[in-house]
Write a protein that holds these residues in place. Structure first.
Motif, PDB file in Angstrom:
ATOM      1  N   GLN A 603       0.775  -1.272   0.095  1.00  0.00           N
ATOM      2  CA  GLN A 603       0.072   0.048  -0.002  1.00  0.00           C
ATOM      3  C   GLN A 603       0.866   1.560   0.121  1.00  0.00           C
ATOM      4  N   ASP A 604       2.088   1.035   0.488  1.00  0.00           N
ATOM      5  CA  ASP A 604       2.971   2.338   0.759  1.00  0.00           C
ATOM      6  C   ASP A 604       4.346   1.725   0.582  1.00  0.00           C
ATOM      7  N   PRO A 605       4.786   1.364  -0.467  1.00  0.00           N
ATOM      8  CA  PRO A 605       6.294   0.611  -0.748  1.00  0.00           C
ATOM      9  C   PRO A 605       7.326   1.477  -0.596  1.00  0.00           C
ATOM     10  N   THR A 606       7.522   2.072   0.424  1.00  0.00           N
ATOM     11  CA  THR A 606       8.694   2.798   0.763  1.00  0.00           C
ATOM     12  C   THR A 606       9.064   2.614   2.097  1.00  0.00           C
ATOM     13  N   ILE A 607      10.595   2.914   2.217  1.00  0.00           N
ATOM     14  CA  ILE A 607      11.018   2.569   3.729  1.00  0.00           C
ATOM     15  C   ILE A 607      10.304   3.501   4.471  1.00  0.00           C
ATOM     16  N   LEU A 608       9.967   4.811   4.274  1.00  0.00           N
ATOM     17  CA  LEU A 608       9.395   5.840   4.915  1.00  0.00           C
ATOM     18  C   LEU A 608       7.981   5.157   5.213  1.00  0.00           C
ATOM     19  N   GLY A 609       7.185   5.013   4.299  1.00  0.00           N
ATOM     20  CA  GLY A 609       5.803   4.163   4.385  1.00  0.00           C
ATOM     21  C   GLY A 609       5.609   2.960   5.396  1.00  0.00           C
ATOM     22  N   VAL A 610       6.590   2.102   5.296  1.00  0.00           N
ATOM     23  CA  VAL A 610       6.584   0.803   6.181  1.00  0.00           C
ATOM     24  C   VAL A 610       7.235   1.208   7.810  1.00  0.00           C
ATOM     25  N   ALA A 611       7.967   2.167   7.730  1.00  0.00           N
ATOM     26  CA  ALA A 611       8.163   2.728   9.124  1.00  0.00           C
ATOM     27  C   ALA A 611       7.320   3.330   9.602  1.00  0.00           C
ATOM     28  N   ARG A 612       6.449   4.132   8.937  1.00  0.00           N
ATOM     29  CA  ARG A 612       5.370   4.936   9.347  1.00  0.00           C
ATOM     30  C   ARG A 612       4.142   3.834   9.864  1.00  0.00           C
ATOM     31  N   CYS A 613       3.878   2.817   8.928  1.00  0.00           N
ATOM     32  CA  CYS A 613       2.893   1.835   9.553  1.00  0.00           C
ATOM     33  C   CYS A 613       3.451   0.998  10.813  1.00  0.00           C
ATOM     34  N   LEU A 614       4.931   0.747  10.914  1.00  0.00           N
ATOM     35  CA  LEU A 614       5.236   0.188  12.071  1.00  0.00           C
ATOM     36  C   LEU A 614       5.029   1.059  13.282  1.00  0.00           C
ATOM     37  N   SER A 615       5.193   2.414  13.009  1.00  0.00           N
ATOM     38  CA  SER A 615       5.167   3.282  14.256  1.00  0.00           C
ATOM     39  C   SER A 615       3.784   3.363  14.758  1.00  0.00           C
ATOM     40  N   ASN A 616       2.716   3.583  13.668  1.00  0.00           N
ATOM     41  CA  ASN A 616       1.418   3.434  14.152  1.00  0.00           C
ATOM     42  C   ASN A 616       0.915   2.204  14.838  1.00  0.00           C
ATOM     43  N   GLU A 617       1.461   0.974  14.158  1.00  0.00           N
ATOM     44  CA  GLU A 617       1.229  -0.274  14.938  1.00  0.00           C
ATOM     45  C   GLU A 617       1.713  -0.325  16.366  1.00  0.00           C
ATOM     46  N   ARG A 618       3.106  -0.122  16.566  1.00  0.00           N
ATOM     47  CA  ARG A 618       3.705  -0.027  17.698  1.00  0.00           C
ATOM     48  C   ARG A 618       3.117   1.003  18.815  1.00  0.00           C
ATOM     49  N   ASP A 619       2.419   1.943  18.428  1.00  0.00           N
ATOM     50  CA  ASP A 619       1.939   2.848  19.365  1.00  0.00           C
ATOM     51  C   ASP A 619       0.782   2.249  19.974  1.00  0.00           C
ATOM     52  N   ALA A 620      -0.009   1.312  19.169  1.00  0.00           N
ATOM     53  CA  ALA A 620      -1.114   0.645  19.598  1.00  0.00           C
ATOM     54  C   ALA A 620      -0.792  -0.652  20.633  1.00  0.00           C
ATOM     55  N   LEU A 621       0.270  -0.727  20.699  1.00  0.00           N
ATOM     56  CA  LEU A 621       0.543  -2.142  21.556  1.00  0.00           C
ATOM     57  C   LEU A 621       0.571  -1.598  22.988  1.00  0.00           C
ATOM     58  N   PRO A 622       0.181  -2.647  24.011  1.00  0.00           N
ATOM     59  CA  PRO A 622       0.502  -2.432  25.300  1.00  0.00           C
ATOM     60  C   PRO A 622       1.876  -2.201  25.492  1.00  0.00           C
ATOM     61  N   ALA A 623       2.289  -1.465  26.493  1.00  0.00           N
ATOM     62  CA  ALA A 623       3.531  -0.953  26.892  1.00  0.00           C
ATOM     63  C   ALA A 623       4.529  -2.271  27.115  1.00  0.00           C
ATOM     64  N   GLU A 624       3.902  -3.152  27.799  1.00  0.00           N
ATOM     65  CA  GLU A 624       4.569  -4.554  28.388  1.00  0.00           C
ATOM     66  C   GLU A 624       4.863  -5.104  26.868  1.00  0.00           C
ATOM     67  N   GLU A 625       4.222  -5.061  25.717  1.00  0.00           N
ATOM     68  CA  GLU A 625       4.417  -5.798  24.557  1.00  0.00           C
ATOM     69  C   GLU A 625       5.534  -5.173  23.686  1.00  0.00           C
ATOM     70  N   THR A 626       5.916  -3.954  23.935  1.00  0.00           N
ATOM     71  CA  THR A 626       6.609  -3.206  23.163  1.00  0.00           C
ATOM     72  C   THR A 626       8.097  -3.724  23.233  1.00  0.00           C
ATOM     73  N   LEU A 627       8.914  -3.660  21.998  1.00  0.00           N
ATOM     74  CA  LEU A 627      10.166  -4.353  22.092  1.00  0.00           C
ATOM     75  C   LEU A 627      11.130  -3.278  22.161  1.00  0.00           C
ATOM     76  N   LEU A 628      12.241  -3.413  22.597  1.00  0.00           N
ATOM     77  CA  LEU A 628      13.413  -2.313  22.625  1.00  0.00           C
ATOM     78  C   LEU A 628      13.950  -2.707  21.338  1.00  0.00           C
ATOM     79  N   LEU A 629      13.867  -1.673  20.385  1.00  0.00           N
ATOM     80  CA  LEU A 629      14.899  -1.802  19.123  1.00  0.00           C
ATOM     81  C   LEU A 629      16.234  -1.733  19.332  1.00  0.00           C
ATOM     82  N   GLY A 630      17.042  -2.472  18.658  1.00  0.00           N
ATOM     83  CA  GLY A 630      18.496  -2.441  18.702  1.00  0.00           C
ATOM     84  C   GLY A 630      19.055  -3.422  19.919  1.00  0.00           C
ATOM     85  N   ALA A 631      18.203  -4.019  20.809  1.00  0.00           N
ATOM     86  CA  ALA A 631      18.621  -4.646  21.795  1.00  0.00           C
ATOM     87  C   ALA A 631      19.316  -6.106  21.125  1.00  0.00           C
ATOM     88  N   GLU A 632      18.689  -6.683  19.916  1.00  0.00           N
ATOM     89  CA  GLU A 632      19.281  -7.756  19.375  1.00  0.00           C
ATOM     90  C   GLU A 632      20.103  -7.312  18.103  1.00  0.00           C
TER      91      GLU A 632
END
Length: 636
Positions: A603-632
């Motif tokens: 639907q939005d086949p760009t790096i920015l578009g996918v990152a924006r979609c991830l940002s929106n989905e991650r904001d909707a996750l409960p805090a305890e389910e949010t993963l720390l990026l860069g930890a692995e």
């Protein structure tokens, strides 16, 4: 040959079969009469469900026996079969119904977008004997401007929406009746079908097998080599890549041999070439037993076309004693020329086939004229059509020449001609053929449009070493000495990246995707990026988590095997395809814990578009389910 007589004719070949592998990779078969009975039963069910001649029915499934059953039934009913490539399905989903005015889409149970699976106007491909077939009535079906359109087929297209062709039933019938018999099939022959059945050429071969009573070995491309071993075909039509890869396997095995054994093999090859055919057979069987076994042990005749083939591969199959014939045709026109058992010349695509008149137009462009072309013309996305002129020569876009005996040689594609900054016009294919003859070269591509000098990108068979680079430098110098000044290669670039459909460097028909190759390697070839990156606006910066943006960028670069990718360039323009998309999404799901899907990438086949979609989905996750990026950290 007549499509209406195909099913009755199948019933006359009781000892012919369709051979295939089941889900457990066990060899199965169904006789032609039993296959015809399955098609007949499906026809009755479709009639009872109200199917009418002229309705358009989509096919979305991998190669399988039931695909052929549906195709035969729909063709006899007078429906128009629309076989969709996977990337079109992933990109458009349910929009296919409106885009191509479909009444029904026949689906495989796996790998289909969820919205399409849930649509009421769909049927499962394996639902041949049970379950009702029904759909909502759709109005506004637009008839074709010509009769006898039996299918819609899609060109390989290197970017954007592929061209849609209206296939001519009478053109198919002509090729089945006149071209196939020139290869003198035998009663125990078995024809291999392994390219996706979305290719019109593969279905043409199936119809020819039905009509002439030739058994079929059917497999999806990913199961090709197990199928070769277990189904044991004798006939094969394939793009050059298959034959070149078989030759490459043998060369790689030679490379791995101890020096003494390699010299012994070389001596035996020399002996086998010097001996008369039947006398040299035992030596060839000893030398090439693994290759014969890989091909199933019965392969006797192979045909290639669709793209230029390396001369070394042609010579190798001559050495094997397996007839390999080059042929030439287009989805638009049908078969144009071919080498056959009656006449063959290495390097040529053969003589004009019966019913084809070939002339050379301006600049040597190949012009073909047939009483029945394989297609009527193009169907555009807005529903308008572009018909080919009836009875007039058609320009193929290929540049060719004839020898004194009437054999046609293809020199390159008109649209691929390089025009240098000095205005010189150069056919890159001719130079690539010379480069490809070196043992270390996997595939060479020559570029240089609007540049002062030509540059060669060489994909190597094995890892580069100083010795390999020096040998290729000497090879290039020798080639340059045979070329005009304007044709000489000014620079060459080596890469270990193999060109494939998965990384977008080959088209679906396994031809070089020159646009994608030049874009991907623009920095190495010309010292500059092919994409002008636009800076992010303040709104775009606020819309995305910077850590997620970096994750998406790193993931794309790893899977597409490219660096410094722009944030707003289209995924497909960067060489991406559906396989790469699935790998990217799987990795991002694992790293972020979100439910992002391939559909959202499309639907939005760009790096920015996918990152924006991830940002929106991650904001909707409960805090305890949010993963720390860069930890692995880890390889993708």
């Amino acid at each position: 040959m007549n499509f209406l007589n195909l099913r009755p004719r199948l019933k006359t070949f009781a000892d012919r079969h369709i051979h295939y592998l089941d889900e457990s990779q066990v060899a199965r078969q169904i006789s032609f009469p039993d296959f015809a009975d399955k098609a007949e039963a499906l026809i009755e069910r479709l009639r009872a469900a109200g199917v009418q001649p002229g309705w358009r029915v989509g096919m979305v499934a991998p190669n399988c026996r039931d695909w052929l059953v549906w195709d035969l039934a729909l063709m006899e009913l007078g429906c128009t079969v629309v076989a969709f490539p996977d990337d079109m399905v992933q990109e458009q989903g349910v929009k296919l119904f409106e885009s191509y005015d479909l009444s029904l889409i026949v689906l495989a149970r796996d790998g289909v977008p969820s919205a399409l699976r849930a649509h009421p106007n769909t049927a499962w491909i394996d639902m041949l004997g049970t379950g009702r077939i029904e759909w909502r009535t759709r109005s506004g079906r637009v008839p074709f401007p010509v009769d006898d359109v039996c299918a819609l087929a899609f060109s390989s297209g290197v970017s954007g929406t592929p061209k849609c062709l209206m296939i001519n039933r009478r053109g198919i019938e002509w090729d089945v009746e006149h071209f196939v018999p020139s290869f003198r099939t035998l009663e125990d022959d078995r024809l291999l079908l392994f390219l996706p059945l979305t290719h019109q050429q593969q279905r043409l071969l199936a119809y020819a097998a039905y009509w002439h009573g030739t058994s079929i070995a059917l497999t999806p491309p990913e199961a090709l080599f197990p199928a070769l071993e277990k189904l044991k075909p004798t006939l094969c039509l394939a793009p050059p890549l298959l034959y070149e890869s078989i030759h490459e396997r043998f060369m790689a095995a030679l490379d791995d041999m101890a020096p003494g054994k390699r010299r012994l093999v070389g001596a035996l090859r020399t002996v086998a070439k010097a001996l008369p055919g039947f006398v040299g057979t035992p030596v060839r069987k000893l030398l090439f037993q693994r290759i014969y076994a890989t091909l199933g042990g019965r392969m006797r005749l192979m045909i290639t076309g669709m793209a230029p083939i390396k001369r070394a591969a042609l010579d190798f199959f001559e050495e094997l004693g397996i007839d390999l014939y080059e042929a030439y045709g287009l989805t638009e026109t049908g078969v144009i020329a071919a080498n056959t058992p009656a006449g063959k010349r290495l390097g040529a695509v053969g003589k004009p086939v019966e019913g084809s008149i070939i002339t050379l137009g301006e600049g040597g462009e190949v012009m073909v004229q047939r009483s029945q072309y394989a297609s009527f013309g193009y169907l555009h996305p807005d529903g308008s059509t572009e018909l080919f002129p009836v009875g007039a020569p058609m320009a193929t876009g290929d540049i060719g020449k004839f020898d004194q005996d009437g054999y046609l040689y293809l020199l390159g594609r008109k649209k691929e001609i390089i025009i240098t900054s000095q205005g010189h016009k150069i056919h890159p294919e001719r130079i690539e053929t010379l480069l490809n003859a070196h043992a270390e070269v996997g595939k060479a591509v020559v570029v240089g449009n609007q540049h002062k000098q030509l540059v060669a990108l060489i994909s190597l068979r094995r890892a580069a070493t100083p010795q390999v680079e020096q040998a290729l430098g000497a090879w290039l110098a020798a080639i340059n000495s045979r070329l005009r000044d304007a044709e000489q290669i000014g620079k060459f670039v080596l890469t270990d990246v193999q060109f494939s459909v998965a990384n977008g460097l080959l088209t679906r028909s396994l031809k070089l995707n020159r646009r994608a190759i030049e874009k991907r390697f623009s920095m190495e070839l010309f010292g500059m990026s092919s994409v002008d990156e636009q800076p992010l606006s303040e709104e775009e910066i606020r819309s995305v988590d910077p850590d997620l943006l970096q994750l998406v960028k790193a993931t794309w670069e790893a899977i597409l095997e490219r660096s410094n990718l722009p944030l707003k360039e289209n995924f497909f323009a960067l060489g991406g395809d559906s396989l790469c998309a699935m790998r990217i999404i799987a990795h991002l799901q694992e790293k972020t814990g979100t439910g992002i899907s391939v559909r959202e990438l499309f639907q939005d086949p760009t790096i920015l578009g996918v990152a924006r979609c991830l940002s929106n989905e991650r904001d909707a996750l409960p805090a305890e389910e949010t993963l720390l990026l860069g930890a692995e950290e880890g390889a993708i």
